[in-house]
Motif scaffolding. Structure first.
Motif, mmCIF file in Angstrom:
data_model
loop_
_atom_site.group_PDB
_atom_site.id
_atom_site.type_symbol
_atom_site.label_atom_id
_atom_site.label_comp_id
_atom_site.label_asym_id
_atom_site.label_seq_id
_atom_site.Cartn_x
_atom_site.Cartn_y
_atom_site.Cartn_z
ATOM 1 N N LYS A 35 0.747 -1.153 0.097
ATOM 2 C CA LYS A 35 0.124 -0.077 0.026
ATOM 3 C C LYS A 35 0.824 0.976 0.057
ATOM 4 O O LYS A 35 2.151 1.430 0.564
ATOM 5 N N THR A 36 0.435 2.456 -0.583
ATOM 6 C CA THR A 36 1.221 3.770 -0.664
ATOM 7 C C THR A 36 1.890 4.025 0.806
ATOM 8 O O THR A 36 2.963 4.257 0.748
ATOM 9 N N ASN A 37 1.071 3.854 1.887
ATOM 10 C CA ASN A 37 1.700 4.206 3.303
ATOM 11 C C ASN A 37 2.662 3.251 3.719
ATOM 12 O O ASN A 37 3.565 3.544 4.430
ATOM 13 N N GLU A 38 2.588 2.066 3.353
ATOM 14 C CA GLU A 38 3.599 0.922 3.563
ATOM 15 C C GLU A 38 4.844 1.317 2.821
ATOM 16 O O GLU A 38 6.079 1.396 3.198
ATOM 17 N N ALA A 39 4.761 1.444 1.411
ATOM 18 C CA ALA A 39 6.034 2.037 0.965
ATOM 19 C C ALA A 39 6.576 3.233 1.125
ATOM 20 O O ALA A 39 7.828 3.399 1.270
ATOM 21 N N THR A 40 5.913 4.356 1.644
ATOM 22 C CA THR A 40 6.266 5.424 2.146
ATOM 23 C C THR A 40 7.045 5.444 3.465
ATOM 24 O O THR A 40 8.170 5.786 3.602
ATOM 25 N N ALA A 41 6.502 4.445 4.247
ATOM 26 C CA ALA A 41 7.104 4.202 5.455
ATOM 27 C C ALA A 41 8.421 3.598 5.402
ATOM 28 O O ALA A 41 9.543 3.879 6.075
ATOM 29 N N ILE A 43 10.625 3.709 2.729
ATOM 30 C CA ILE A 43 11.463 4.573 2.121
ATOM 31 C C ILE A 43 11.866 5.790 3.311
ATOM 32 O O ILE A 43 13.157 5.935 3.181
ATOM 33 N N ASP A 44 11.192 6.110 3.985
ATOM 34 C CA ASP A 44 11.353 6.947 5.271
ATOM 35 C C ASP A 44 12.547 6.245 5.963
ATOM 36 O O ASP A 44 13.537 6.865 6.407
#
Length: 74
Positions: A35-41, A43-44
C-alpha cells in the motif's frame, strides 16, 4: 539455523550476524504489492539509516538515473 550456517560469521560479531539473519528473514519478499503508506514508511526508514544506499549484503538499494538514461529505457 541461517545464522549458524552463515559463512561470514567469523568476520561478524554475534550481534551483527544475528541482525543480518533477522533482516533477511523479515524482509519483504520480491513481488509483494505494498500500500502507498507502507511503501512511504519503508522509504522513510531507508533514508533514516546510516548507510541508505547499500543493503546488509552490500548491494545497492537504489539507482539514480538521469533524464537521458530514463528516456533511453522508454
Amino acid at each position: 539455523d541461517e545464522f549458524a550456517q552463515d559463512d561470514n560469521r567469523d568476520t561478524l560479531s554475534l550481534k551483527e550476524g544475528l541482525a543480518k539473519s533477522l533482516a533477511r528473514s523479515t524482509a519483504i519478499k520480491s513481488g509483494k504489492i505494498l500500500k502507498t503508506n507502507e511503501a512511504t514508511a519503508i522509504i522513510d526508514q531507508l533514508f533514516a539509516c546510516k548507510e541508505p544506499y547499500y543493503g546488509i549484503d552490500g548491494r545497492s538499494t537504489l539507482q539514480v538515473l538521469s533524464i537521458d538514461e530514463l528516456d533511453a529505457k522508454f
